[in-house]
Design a protein around this motif. Structure first.
Motif, mmCIF file in Angstrom:
data_model
loop_
_atom_site.group_PDB
_atom_site.id
_atom_site.type_symbol
_atom_site.label_atom_id
_atom_site.label_comp_id
_atom_site.label_asym_id
_atom_site.label_seq_id
_atom_site.Cartn_x
_atom_site.Cartn_y
_atom_site.Cartn_z
ATOM 1 N N ARG A 71 0.919 -1.155 0.063
ATOM 2 C CA ARG A 71 0.155 0.038 -0.028
ATOM 3 C C ARG A 71 0.969 1.061 -0.080
ATOM 4 N N LEU A 72 0.648 2.354 -0.780
ATOM 5 C CA LEU A 72 1.155 3.497 -0.897
ATOM 6 C C LEU A 72 0.821 4.279 0.487
ATOM 7 N N ILE A 73 1.784 4.653 1.164
ATOM 8 C CA ILE A 73 1.516 5.732 2.278
ATOM 9 C C ILE A 73 1.794 6.957 2.243
ATOM 10 N N GLY A 74 2.877 7.307 1.346
ATOM 11 C CA GLY A 74 3.264 8.482 1.372
ATOM 12 C C GLY A 74 4.307 8.615 0.224
ATOM 13 N N ALA A 122 19.019 16.190 -2.846
ATOM 14 C CA ALA A 122 17.911 16.501 -1.654
ATOM 15 C C ALA A 122 17.859 15.640 -0.723
ATOM 16 N N GLY A 123 17.315 15.803 0.629
ATOM 17 C CA GLY A 123 16.948 15.028 1.627
ATOM 18 C C GLY A 123 15.399 15.086 1.837
ATOM 19 N N VAL A 124 15.031 13.888 1.940
ATOM 20 C CA VAL A 124 13.259 13.666 2.077
ATOM 21 C C VAL A 124 13.178 12.916 3.474
ATOM 22 N N ARG A 125 12.244 13.455 4.258
ATOM 23 C CA ARG A 125 12.080 12.718 5.443
ATOM 24 C C ARG A 125 10.715 12.566 5.385
ATOM 25 N N PHE A 126 10.438 11.212 5.843
ATOM 26 C CA PHE A 126 8.883 10.825 6.119
ATOM 27 C C PHE A 126 8.747 10.487 7.207
ATOM 28 N N ALA A 127 7.383 11.061 8.094
ATOM 29 C CA ALA A 127 7.426 10.611 9.308
ATOM 30 C C ALA A 127 5.924 10.100 9.306
ATOM 31 N N PHE A 128 5.663 8.897 9.870
ATOM 32 C CA PHE A 128 4.364 8.410 9.842
ATOM 33 C C PHE A 128 3.844 7.729 11.193
ATOM 34 N N HIS A 129 2.652 7.825 11.223
ATOM 35 C CA HIS A 129 2.144 7.043 12.665
ATOM 36 C C HIS A 129 1.712 5.536 12.224
ATOM 37 N N ALA A 130 1.767 4.754 13.300
ATOM 38 C CA ALA A 130 1.261 3.361 13.038
ATOM 39 C C ALA A 130 0.062 3.131 12.665
ATOM 40 N N ASP A 131 -1.101 4.147 12.819
ATOM 41 C CA ASP A 131 -2.219 4.012 12.133
ATOM 42 C C ASP A 131 -2.289 3.919 10.812
ATOM 43 N N LEU A 132 -1.057 4.211 10.060
ATOM 44 C CA LEU A 132 -1.039 4.127 8.593
ATOM 45 C C LEU A 132 -0.943 2.610 8.266
ATOM 46 N N ALA A 133 -0.862 1.937 9.190
ATOM 47 C CA ALA A 133 -0.625 0.171 9.005
ATOM 48 C C ALA A 133 -2.188 -0.389 9.218
ATOM 49 N N ARG A 183 9.086 0.376 1.638
ATOM 50 C CA ARG A 183 9.898 0.612 0.654
ATOM 51 C C ARG A 183 10.120 2.043 0.159
ATOM 52 N N LEU A 184 11.212 2.258 -0.185
ATOM 53 C CA LEU A 184 11.574 3.645 -0.878
ATOM 54 C C LEU A 184 11.775 3.391 -2.142
ATOM 55 N N ALA A 185 10.947 3.965 -2.992
ATOM 56 C CA ALA A 185 10.970 3.655 -4.472
ATOM 57 C C ALA A 185 10.680 4.653 -5.392
ATOM 58 N N THR A 186 11.285 4.652 -6.743
ATOM 59 C CA THR A 186 10.859 5.617 -7.642
ATOM 60 C C THR A 186 9.368 5.308 -8.416
ATOM 61 N N SER A 187 9.065 4.063 -8.157
ATOM 62 C CA SER A 187 7.886 3.494 -8.755
ATOM 63 C C SER A 187 7.559 2.379 -7.943
ATOM 64 N N SER A 188 6.260 1.709 -8.381
ATOM 65 C CA SER A 188 5.854 0.454 -7.573
ATOM 66 C C SER A 188 6.652 -0.547 -7.980
ATOM 67 N N VAL A 189 7.577 -0.570 -9.171
ATOM 68 C CA VAL A 189 8.414 -1.762 -9.686
ATOM 69 C C VAL A 189 9.925 -1.197 -9.295
ATOM 70 N N ASP A 190 10.144 -0.321 -9.164
ATOM 71 C CA ASP A 190 11.559 0.257 -8.903
ATOM 72 C C ASP A 190 11.976 0.567 -7.434
ATOM 73 N N LEU A 210 -3.812 9.333 9.426
ATOM 74 C CA LEU A 210 -3.701 8.460 8.132
ATOM 75 C C LEU A 210 -3.105 9.266 6.839
ATOM 76 N N THR A 211 -2.387 10.229 7.552
ATOM 77 C CA THR A 211 -1.297 10.921 6.568
ATOM 78 C C THR A 211 -0.082 10.800 6.980
ATOM 79 N N CYS A 212 0.873 10.706 5.866
ATOM 80 C CA CYS A 212 2.378 10.657 6.114
ATOM 81 C C CYS A 212 3.051 12.137 5.970
ATOM 82 N N GLU A 213 3.513 12.737 7.039
ATOM 83 C CA GLU A 213 4.068 13.878 6.844
ATOM 84 C C GLU A 213 5.535 13.574 6.214
ATOM 85 N N VAL A 214 5.632 14.611 5.297
ATOM 86 C CA VAL A 214 6.734 14.817 4.351
ATOM 87 C C VAL A 214 7.570 15.962 4.346
ATOM 88 N N GLN A 215 8.763 16.099 4.431
ATOM 89 C CA GLN A 215 9.513 17.318 4.280
ATOM 90 C C GLN A 215 10.735 17.040 3.371
#
Length: 87
Positions: free
Chosen positions: A6-9, A21-32, A51-58, A80-85
């Motif tokens: 499932r895509l969460i962010g 660039a640096g990318v930071r994802f902060a997520f809550h267990a509720d996303l699971a 999974r950190l990916a450029t696409s669903s297959v990469d 249910l949202t993933c914070e992204v910086q």
């Protein structure tokens, strides 16, 4: 039944050639959480893979983690949202 994938962010990060660039994802267990047959949204303890990916297959990187504690219902205060910086 818990979804297998499932895509969460995500973040779109336009870069010039050679730039980084640096990318930071902060997520809550509720996303699971997911909805069970009875109509409740629950979070179960257990192993997850991020999974950190450029696409669903990469997929470029994976992170293994374990949710601990008991199974719990997720109520109207769910996160249910993933914070992204991007820096």
């Amino acid at each position: 039944m818990r979804p297998v994938v499932r895509l969460i962010g995500y973040a779109r990060v336009p870069l010039d050639p050679g730039a980084t660039a640096g990318v930071r994802f902060a997520f809550h267990a509720d996303l699971a959480s997911y909805t069970v047959r009875e109509g409740l949204r629950i979070v179960e303890p257990g192993a997850l893979e991020l999974r950190l990916a450029t696409s669903s297959v990469d997929v470029r990187h994976t992170v293994q983690l374990t949710l601990t504690g008991g199974e719990r219902a997720v109520d109207h205060r769910r996160h249910l949202t993933c914070e992204v910086q991007v820096k």
